[in-house]
Scaffold this active site. Structure first.
Site, PDB file in Angstrom:
ATOM      1  N   ARG A  45      49.063  77.275  -9.987  1.00 33.36           N
ATOM      2  CA  ARG A  45      49.383  78.648 -10.401  1.00 33.36           C
ATOM      3  C   ARG A  45      49.809  79.487  -9.201  1.00 33.36           C
ATOM      4  O   ARG A  45      49.242  79.373  -8.116  1.00 33.36           O
ATOM      5  CB  ARG A  45      48.169  79.316 -11.042  1.00 33.36           C
ATOM      6  CG  ARG A  45      47.966  78.947 -12.492  1.00 33.36           C
ATOM      7  CD  ARG A  45      47.072  79.975 -13.201  1.00 33.36           C
ATOM      8  NE  ARG A  45      45.879  80.302 -12.460  1.00 33.36           N
ATOM      9  CZ  ARG A  45      45.176  81.402 -12.639  1.00 33.36           C
ATOM     10  NH1 ARG A  45      45.574  82.307 -13.532  1.00 33.36           N
ATOM     11  NH2 ARG A  45      44.086  81.640 -11.932  1.00 33.36           N
ATOM     12  N   SER A  69      40.927  73.973  -4.161  1.00 28.75           N
ATOM     13  CA  SER A  69      39.644  73.483  -4.690  1.00 28.75           C
ATOM     14  C   SER A  69      39.430  71.995  -4.420  1.00 28.75           C
ATOM     15  O   SER A  69      39.231  71.186  -5.333  1.00 28.75           O
ATOM     16  CB  SER A  69      39.571  73.775  -6.195  1.00 28.75           C
ATOM     17  OG  SER A  69      39.701  75.153  -6.420  1.00 28.75           O
ATOM     18  N   ASP A 118      36.860  77.899  -4.578  1.00 31.71           N
ATOM     19  CA  ASP A 118      36.801  78.568  -5.891  1.00 31.71           C
ATOM     20  C   ASP A 118      35.491  79.319  -6.109  1.00 31.71           C
ATOM     21  O   ASP A 118      35.454  80.331  -6.806  1.00 31.71           O
ATOM     22  CB  ASP A 118      37.053  77.574  -7.032  1.00 31.71           C
ATOM     23  CG  ASP A 118      36.115  76.379  -7.004  1.00 31.71           C
ATOM     24  OD1 ASP A 118      35.382  76.198  -6.015  1.00 31.71           O
ATOM     25  OD2 ASP A 118      36.114  75.606  -7.983  1.00 31.71           O
TER      26      ASP A 118
END
Length: 924
Positions: free
Chosen positions: A549, A610, A664
């Site tokens: 993203r 992550s 994260d």
């Protein structure tokens, strides 16, 4: 026209006809005979009114409401399970009230082997009239004597015989072996018994007899015995119907619908006691003058009105009253009666069934009537047959309306559009009157068209069923012990949780000092949480799986606004070269900037990455190893921020200012920190689990400086890898660990996170199946398939909004054909596993917040924890269990849990925004 076949259910008036095809009424019939027969006709509308009214009374009684009119009783029997074929052992059964003025004792052997049955031995004892109407102690002493007499001739020892007591009268049960008589029926009227526990009265009598050591395990009425003794067909038999001296039905109700039980799981057999149904609005139109006379002359006038229209004790009496009426008016028998005909009880069910049976022939009808002292003509015999048929047809139709009410209730409570169910039938009316069942079946088909009903006759009057109740109770008790033993290690005490908390505190301290510890305690170089003054536009990247993203995050006085786009990462890129991967990432960023009108702008960028990294600074992260299907070459051991910057330089036309690389968990803390300045802890409980928190810099040995704070990534999933959690690890945890891709590692995570809980449950289910506790001991291939039991199933199965039927559907989709008992046990397994996970997570959070409180020398700490992860968010009870554990273990910390929205993207941008704010302040 509202009609039900040839059963005489006409809505309108018409010429009366004999209710049995093939048997025409005499042509010289008088109006008076027609009038009598017409009284016994019941229309379809009347039957539906009875069905609706009885259903309403049932539901009212289930809710614990008492209406103004006498209602059905809906009594819990505490039978919570139907047989599944594995029950075995020897049992004694004592039946009282099932067959009128007699008592029966049986010796029942259950083999537990499908298709192999040992016929029960039995003996029937006639109860003298004076015992039926005398003192209660006399009746129970008589029963104890019969019991001893029966056992005396059997080769049995005196070692704790188990007895099931079939007591077929309305009772208030408070346990499987506790039952208080409400009222006598069926011609019994013993004193000093109503309001007493009949099991205790029997036990006292057996003790007075002193011959045998007998344990009365269960008290069961004949209806429940009939249901429980039914041979299992395609599915379990869950309705029992008895039409004998009296009539009654029972069925398996969802326990949550039974107000008096205060129980929300499983099923319980409900005895309807429908013989007492007496709604004048529904029954009034179908009651005849003969019903009123019979009721007035009975032992219990005004009671059991419905039963007196159906039960075998009364059908012969109704026929007798009609014949006396017609004879006295000169229509039958030349206007003559006889002393026998005028005697109450002179016509029995057997006589009615025999006279009605067309195959018996006119000669047999004449013989029965002559035994009554009558001299019938041929037309008399034909009319008597018609009277018998009218009375019995009405009885079968009324019984069908009541059964249709039960079926409607089952359809509604189980939310099934089409109900497939087996009904066990018992009693002498079914046994001796075959047409009764055919009328019942046809009427039920029309009143309950969406129900596929199989009628299965009881083979021994329910005696085997009473033994089965006793055997099922013994099986469930044994299975309950095995289940509790299996789940005991998952039920953690406060002391165990406090020990976990203490061990984590010790591991945190060692990790911060650089000593050997299962907690890495990695500095993230995030030195502050948002204070609300952050402003500006920031880019964020979120790489944690096959989708990548890019986000534009605008932080304004009005809050945070986010625009984002998802880009896929092809497998060939994820597993190609590192240069190819990072070039692809930059291409996606450029495409996003063009679409957002940001081309040529150099915005500060935060990178949520992550994967396991060791950070050397806010914008430096060394990739330790790839996970989640990534395997790009030349990246492990490299600074991923440098790899990204090199890709930006190769592109030349784009300028990006990479400010921060963010884990994260840190993103979650920062995202919630923007909403709540007290948020200084981040928690992830999803596929994996981790925690970060704001630590005093003076306690972090690997970073220079003694003032201020820094966010520490604990990587607590590895807690216990040094063996410190071994005392909590079960055989099932060991199996899951050994089958994992990283045996011996991430031990804490494997007891908490979503990737592993379903597997722990699957291993427990396999174990319980091997013990015979679940699924009848039959192993299924699906259950032996690794990862078939997803953690999302725990969330679904434990959902308060799901009925047990839906739980069963979830499990049956996995190829697990199961009973209600199995579904309940699977639910308990899921609860034990998820509760332990939540409590361990809570113990860890308690360790973190207590450390923060002590770091700051506070008597009381007010703090918030930002949380993300599907397990925490979707499981119906996980979050409340975590919070409850923290309250118990850290009583001086007031902890609020905040669920993060888009922590991985928004959090990365806020880390960047805070870094820019701090840098600007430094420059000033």
């Amino acid at each position: 026209m509202d009609s039900i076949g040839s059963l005489g259910l006409q809505q309108g008036e018409g010429a009366p006809s004999c209710p049995q095809e093939g048997l025409p009424c005499p042509s010289n019939s008088s109006e008076m005979v027609q009038e009598c027969l017409q009284q016994f006709k019941v229309t379809g509308a009347q039957l539906r009114q009875i069905q609706t009214s009885l259903l309403g009374s049932m539901e009212q009684a289930l809710r614990g409401q008492v209406g103004p009119a006498p209602a059905v009783r809906m009594l819990p029997t505490y039978v919570g399970s139907t047989p599944h074929g594995t029950e075995k052992g020897d049992f004694v059964v004592l039946e009282l009230g099932a067959t009128g003025a007699s008592l029966r004792v049986l010796w029942v052997t259950l083999t537990g082997i499908e298709g192999h049955k040992v016929e029960p031995r039995s003996q029937e004892f006639v109860i003298p009239q004076e015992v039926m109407l005398g003192p209660g102690q006399q009746l129970f002493d008589f029963a104890a004597r019969c019991l001893s007499e029966f056992l005396d001739v059997l080769p049995v020892d005196n070692q704790g015989l188990q007895l099931g007591f079939s007591f077929s009268f309305p009772c208030h049960q408070t346990g499987l072996d506790k039952s208080t008589l409400i009222s006598w029926t069926k011609g019994f009227k013993c004193s000093d018994v109503e309001g007493q526990d009949v099991v205790q009265l029997l036990r006292d009598a057996i003790q007075r007899q002193g011959a045998y050591s007998i344990d009365v395990v269960a008290v069961v009425n004949d209806t429940v015995g009939t249901m429980m003794g039914c041979e299992p067909g395609v599915g379990p038999c869950e309705v029992g119907l008895v039409v004998d001296t009296g009539t009654n039905a029972c069925y398996m109700e969802e326990a949550r619908h039974v107000a008096v039980l205060d129980e929300d799981r499983g099923r319980v057999c409900i005895s309807i006691e429908w013989g007492s149904f007496s709604d004048e609005g529904a029954l009034g139109p179908v009651q005849t003058i003969f019903d009123h006379t019979l009721d007035h002359e009975s032992l219990n006038p005004g009671a059991q009105r419905f039963e007196k229209m159906i039960g075998g004790l009364y059908l012969g009496e109704l026929v007798r009253l009609v014949l006396v009426h017609l004879a006295q008016r000169g229509v039958l028998f030349g206007g003559h009666t006889s002393p026998v005909l005028r005697s109450q009880g002179s016509i029995l069910l057997e006589h009615v069934a025999e006279m009605e049976d067309p195959s018996a022939g006119a000669a047999r009808v004449h013989a029965v009537l002559q035994d009554l002292g009558l001299n019938p003509k041929a037309s008399d015999a034909e009319w008597v047959q018609c009277v018998c048929m009218a009375v019995c047809t009405r009885a079968a139709q009324l019984c069908a309306a009541a059964l249709a009410a039960v079926l409607s209730r089952l359809q509604h409570s189980r939310e099934q559009q089409a109900l497939q169910i087996a009904v066990a039938t018992g009693g002498r009316v079914f046994e001796r009157h075959p047409r009764f069942l055919s009328v019942l079946r046809e009427t039920v088909m029309l009143l309950a068209p969406n129900c596929d009903v199989s009628f299965i006759p009881s083979v021994d009057g329910g005696g085997r069923g009473v033994a089965m109740v006793t055997a099922v109770a013994a099986r469930l008790a044994a299975h309950r012990r095995l289940l509790e033993e299996t789940l005991a290690p998952f039920r953690l005490t406060r002391e165990q949780l406090a020990e976990v908390q203490a061990q984590m505190r010790e591991a945190m301290a060692k990790g911060l000092q650089g000593e050997a510890s299962s907690l890495r305690m990695l500095p993230t170089y995030v030195r502050a949480t948002p204070d609300g003054s952050e402003r500006g536009d920031f880019l964020a990247l979120d790489l944690g799986g096959t989708n990548f993203r890019v986000l534009l995050v605008r932080v304004t006085t009005g809050g945070v606004q986010i625009s984002s786009q998802i880009y896929s990462i092809p497998e060939c890129v994820a597993q190609g070269s590192g240069q190819q991967l990072f070039d692809h990432i930059v291409d996606c960023i450029v495409d996003f900037q063009q679409k957002q009108g940001l081309s040529g702008q150099s915005l500060p960028l935060g990178f949520t990455f992550s994967f396991p990294c060791r950070q050397m600074g806010l914008d430096q992260g060394i990739l330790l190893n790839w996970t989640k299907g990534f395997n790009a070459s030349d990246c492990e051991g490299q600074d991923v921020v440098c790899l990204l910057r090199e890709a930006i330089r190769r592109r030349q036309a784009v300028e990006l200012n990479v400010v921060a690389i963010v884990n994260d968990t840190v993103g979650t803390m920062m995202s919630c920190g923007y909403e709540d300045p007290h948020c200084e802890v981040g928690l992830i409980v999803g596929t994996g689990t981790n925690v970060c928190y704001m630590e005093e810099l003076r306690n972090v040995a690997s970073v220079d400086g003694d003032s201020g704070q820094m966010c520490i990534n604990t990587e607590w999933g590895a807690f216990g890898d040094d063996g410190s959690l071994s005392m909590l690890s079960t055989r099932f945890d060991a199996s899951v660990d050994q089958e994992s891709i990283n045996p011996g590692k991430q031990r804490f995570e494997k007891m908490i996170s979503g990737m592993y809980l379903g597997e722990i449950v699957r291993h427990i289910l396999l174990h319980l199946t091997s013990l015979g506790v679940l699924f009848r001991g039959q192993q299924t291939q699906r259950l032996q398939t690794r990862d078939i039991f997803k953690t999302k199933f725990l969330s679904e199965i434990e959902s308060d909004s799901l009925a047990l039927r839906q739980v069963r559907a979830i499990l049956e989709d996995l190829g697990l054909p199961l009973t209600s008992d199995d579904a309940l046990m699977v639910l308990e397994v899921c609860q034990a596993v998820s509760q332990r996970a939540a409590q361990l997570c809570g113990a860890g959070v308690a360790a973190v917040v207590e450390k923060i409180r002590e770091n700051r020398g506070l008597e009381e700490l007010t703090i918030s924890v930002g949380v993300d992860g599907t397990l925490y968010k979707l499981h119906p009870h996980f979050s409340s269990l975590v919070a409850a554990t923290v309250r118990e273990l850290a009583p001086r910390c007031v902890v609020t849990f905040l669920q993060s929205e888009d922590g991985s993207g928004k959090g990365a941008a806020l880390v960047t925004a805070v870094a820019c704010r701090l840098a600007q302040r430094t420059r000033i």
